[in-house]
Design a protein around this motif. Structure first.
Motif, PDB file in Angstrom:
ATOM      1  N   VAL A 104       0.878  -1.167   0.000  1.00 37.81           N
ATOM      2  CA  VAL A 104       0.000   0.000   0.000  1.00 37.81           C
ATOM      3  C   VAL A 104       0.920   1.222   0.000  1.00 37.81           C
ATOM      4  O   VAL A 104       1.723   1.392   0.919  1.00 37.81           O
ATOM      5  CB  VAL A 104      -0.920   0.031   1.252  1.00 37.81           C
ATOM      6  CG1 VAL A 104      -1.738   1.302   1.286  1.00 37.81           C
ATOM      7  CG2 VAL A 104      -1.814  -1.201   1.294  1.00 37.81           C
ATOM      8  N   LEU A 139      -6.100   3.478  -2.866  1.00 37.09           N
ATOM      9  CA  LEU A 139      -5.678   3.022  -1.551  1.00 37.09           C
ATOM     10  C   LEU A 139      -4.266   3.526  -1.277  1.00 37.09           C
ATOM     11  O   LEU A 139      -3.323   3.227  -2.016  1.00 37.09           O
ATOM     12  CB  LEU A 139      -5.717   1.492  -1.487  1.00 37.09           C
ATOM     13  CG  LEU A 139      -5.407   0.863  -0.143  1.00 37.09           C
ATOM     14  CD1 LEU A 139      -6.390   1.350   0.921  1.00 37.09           C
ATOM     15  CD2 LEU A 139      -5.456  -0.643  -0.252  1.00 37.09           C
ATOM     16  N   ARG A 140      -4.135   4.358  -0.252  1.00 40.16           N
ATOM     17  CA  ARG A 140      -2.840   4.894   0.155  1.00 40.16           C
ATOM     18  C   ARG A 140      -2.845   5.025   1.668  1.00 40.16           C
ATOM     19  O   ARG A 140      -3.881   5.240   2.281  1.00 40.16           O
ATOM     20  CB  ARG A 140      -2.594   6.276  -0.463  1.00 40.16           C
ATOM     21  CG  ARG A 140      -2.450   6.229  -1.961  1.00 40.16           C
ATOM     22  CD  ARG A 140      -2.241   7.587  -2.526  1.00 40.16           C
ATOM     23  NE  ARG A 140      -3.516   8.311  -2.453  1.00 40.16           N
ATOM     24  CZ  ARG A 140      -3.684   9.550  -2.825  1.00 40.16           C
ATOM     25  NH1 ARG A 140      -2.683  10.243  -3.292  1.00 40.16           N
ATOM     26  NH2 ARG A 140      -4.845  10.132  -2.737  1.00 40.16           N
ATOM     27  N   GLN A 141      -1.674   4.938   2.245  1.00 38.08           N
ATOM     28  CA  GLN A 141      -1.518   5.098   3.688  1.00 38.08           C
ATOM     29  C   GLN A 141      -0.799   6.426   3.930  1.00 38.08           C
ATOM     30  O   GLN A 141       0.321   6.640   3.472  1.00 38.08           O
ATOM     31  CB  GLN A 141      -0.693   3.939   4.250  1.00 38.08           C
ATOM     32  CG  GLN A 141      -0.483   4.018   5.729  1.00 38.08           C
ATOM     33  CD  GLN A 141       0.399   2.882   6.232  1.00 38.08           C
ATOM     34  OE1 GLN A 141       1.060   2.185   5.463  1.00 38.08           O
ATOM     35  NE2 GLN A 141       0.413   2.697   7.537  1.00 38.08           N
TER      36      GLN A 141
END
Length: 161
Positions: A104, A139-141
């Motif tokens: 991610v 989707l990224r953190q």
């Protein structure tokens, strides 16, 4: 009628260029090995918005700019960072680093103020990166950005202080 931007003093630009080199060296060390995307957005005082995006790959031995035109874009990013850190023609500037080699992607950001890059709060960064469209966001953190030590790179270059 267009207003001209103030011309920064050469001494201030040279000092900002030195800080930009230190910031980039410190940032590269903080990012570590892997594939990364650097994006810099600069909002000038005349309302012009400038951006630079560069993909890079870091290995223990080198920094690679894998995309065609990557060297030109890296020069552009460095130039915009100089003017962001010098400050007289910039209203605001943000540098975002996305680590792509993770499952991610991790996103960290720094804002330019007072002649240096300061870590952004991950929640603030996430809000600023919200998609404009109604579709789902990738989707990224969003993680805390490390503090970039202004003096670390200088001390490495000159171990005697």
């Amino acid at each position: 009628m267009t207003s001209e931007l103030p011309r920064p003093d050469d001494v201030d630009v040279v000092a900002a260029a030195s800080r930009a080199e230190t910031a980039l060296a410190t940032l590269v060390a903080a990012l570590g090995e892997g594939a990364h995307q650097l994006s810099l957005a600069l909002d000038r005082i005349d309302g012009v918005f400038l951006t630079a995006d560069v993909s890079l790959k870091l290995t223990p031995d080198a920094l690679y700019l894998p995309e065609e035109g990557g060297e030109d874009e890296f020069v552009k990013l460095r130039m915009l960072l100089v003017y962001a850190l010098e400050g007289s023609t910039a209203r605001s500037a943000v540098l975002i680093a996305t680590t792509l080699s993770d499952l991610v992607p991790r996103v960290r950001g720094w804002s330019a103020r007072d002649g240096w890059l300061h870590p952004m709060d991950p929640a603030e960064l996430k809000r600023s990166q919200a998609p404009c469209a109604d579709g789902p966001a990738p989707l990224r953190q969003f993680v805390p950005a490390p503090v970039l030590d202004r003096y670390a790179a200088l001390l490495e270059d000159n171990p005697h202080g």
